[in-house]
Design an enzyme around this catalytic site. Structure first.
Site, PDB file in Angstrom:
ATOM      1  N   ASP A 270       1.098  -0.931   0.036  1.00  0.00           N
ATOM      2  CA  ASP A 270      -0.095   0.174  -0.094  1.00  0.00           C
ATOM      3  C   ASP A 270       0.647   1.078   0.143  1.00  0.00           C
ATOM      4  O   ASP A 270       2.282   1.260   0.249  1.00  0.00           O
ATOM      5  CB  ASP A 270      -1.205  -0.536   1.543  1.00  0.00           C
TER       6      ASP A 270
ATOM      7  N   ASN B 191      -7.050  -3.295  14.473  1.00  0.00           N
ATOM      8  CA  ASN B 191      -8.573  -3.727  14.427  1.00  0.00           C
ATOM      9  C   ASN B 191      -8.462  -4.799  13.188  1.00  0.00           C
ATOM     10  O   ASN B 191      -9.848  -4.950  12.706  1.00  0.00           O
ATOM     11  CB  ASN B 191      -9.263  -2.366  13.336  1.00  0.00           C
TER      12      ASN B 191
ATOM     13  N   HIS C 219      -7.018  -4.563  10.406  1.00  0.00           N
ATOM     14  CA  HIS C 219      -6.584  -4.297   9.287  1.00  0.00           C
ATOM     15  C   HIS C 219      -5.339  -5.525   8.099  1.00  0.00           C
ATOM     16  O   HIS C 219      -4.799  -5.193   9.564  1.00  0.00           O
ATOM     17  CB  HIS C 219      -6.968  -3.020   8.240  1.00  0.00           C
TER      18      HIS C 219
ATOM     19  N   GLU D  50      -9.529  -2.026   6.235  1.00  0.00           N
ATOM     20  CA  GLU D  50     -10.494  -1.877   6.995  1.00  0.00           C
ATOM     21  C   GLU D  50     -11.629  -2.885   7.171  1.00  0.00           C
ATOM     22  O   GLU D  50     -11.653  -3.084   6.301  1.00  0.00           O
ATOM     23  CB  GLU D  50      -9.961   0.055   7.163  1.00  0.00           C
TER      24      GLU D  50
HETATM   25  P1  PGA Z   1       2.765  -1.211  12.574  1.00  0.00           P
HETATM   26  O1  PGA Z   1       1.502  -1.322  11.360  1.00  0.00           O
HETATM   27  O2  PGA Z   1       3.946  -2.372  12.310  1.00  0.00           O
HETATM   28  O3  PGA Z   1       3.351  -0.176  12.471  1.00  0.00           O
HETATM   29  O4  PGA Z   1       2.343  -1.757  13.766  1.00  0.00           O
HETATM   30  C1  PGA Z   1       0.936  -2.396  10.744  1.00  0.00           C
HETATM   31  C2  PGA Z   1      -0.056  -1.968  10.425  1.00  0.00           C
HETATM   32  O5  PGA Z   1      -1.293  -1.095  10.268  1.00  0.00           O
HETATM   33  O6  PGA Z   1      -0.458  -3.439   9.417  1.00  0.00           O
END
Ligand code: PGA
Length: 252
Positions: A73, A142, A144, A149
């Site tokens: 992404d 959450n 994702h 999302e």
């Molecule tokens: P993070 O993010 O590695 O900074 O915890 C993970 C994500 O949001 O996919």
């Protein structure tokens, strides 16, 4: 390594150990299949894994020259020159330090004028490369994966997403202020992700414990996108002890 419902789960004593195991898995893929297509993730979690891969390149000659990559992404809209872009992150953490060919690198263009065309082309490029051999994932609190999302349906292909407040909050730690966090992103879909032949998901820290247990043991549903991984035939979770802490509740 445990096997839970057909999924491989490594629980490591520390973030460093988690990162080493992840780099070993990715490094083995690169060694055994030097022209692999890797799906790559950003965020705080995989930084240690990239550091270890860079070490393996420098000290052990791990060769990235034929490797092709697709990132999950990119923020939208955001210039790739911005030091908050995932393009910048990848250069800083991996691409700028190993012998990968520039034209083998793919990251959605956060400046695309025609977003639908950009998304269609991204998907086409993945197909033309023969699909993703190994996809690295982080996970949001959450559930994702990529920037998919929670929703009423699983998104199939690369698309534009509206980031939810929780994600904007969580990612604001990388920005000077929360107002600077872009409200949208371009992300591979859940369909693009689960077509990868192998998936490796990393998570560390107590704040990920609940979502990890839910991902592995919860009902599969788009409101918790990561639960779809239960249906994938080759998934490996690499966790530190804190992120694995709630699995015990479900273990018999
Ligand atoms: P993070 O993010 O590695 O900074 O915890 C993970 C994500 O949001 O996919």
């Amino acid at each position: 390594m445990k096997n839970i419902k057909g999924m491989k789960v490594y629980v490591e004593p520390s973030y460093e150990a988690m990162s080493r195991v992840a780099a070993q898995l990715v490094g083995a893929q690169v060694r055994l299949y030097p022209n692999s297509v890797l799906g790559l993730a950003t965020g705080g979690t995989p930084v240690g894994m990239y550091k270890e891969l860079v070490r393996m390149y420098k000290e052990e000659g791990l060769d990235f020259s034929q490797i092709i990559t697709f990132n999950l992404d990119e923020y939208y809209p955001l210039s790739r020159e911005s030091d908050q872009s995932y393009y910048y992150y990848m250069t800083e953490n991996l691409f700028g330090h190993v012998n990968i060919c520039k034209d083998h690198i793919h990251i959605p263009n956060g400046e695309a004028e025609d977003v639908d065309l950009e998304c269609r082309n991204y998907e086409k490029q993945i197909q033309e490369a023969g699909g993703i051999d190994l996809q690295v994932l982080g996970i949001g609190n959450n559930g994702h994966i990529g920037f998919n999302e929670p929703d009423d349906a699983f998104a199939k292909t690369t698309h534009r997403v509206d980031l939810v407040e929780e994600t904007i909050q969580a990612n604001s730690r990388f920005f000077d202020s929360i107002d600077q966090v872009p409200k949208q992103a371009l992300s591979m879909g859940i369909g693009s992700i689960i077509q990868a032949k192998k998936i490796v998901l990393l998570a560390n820290g107590a704040h990920k414990a609940k979502i990890i247990a839910e991902t592995i043991y919860g009902d599969v549903r788009p409101q918790v996108p990561s639960t779809i991984l239960q249906f994938h035939p080759d998934v490996t979770f690499i966790l530190d002890q804190e992120a694995a802490a709630e699995l015990k509740k479900y273990e018999k």
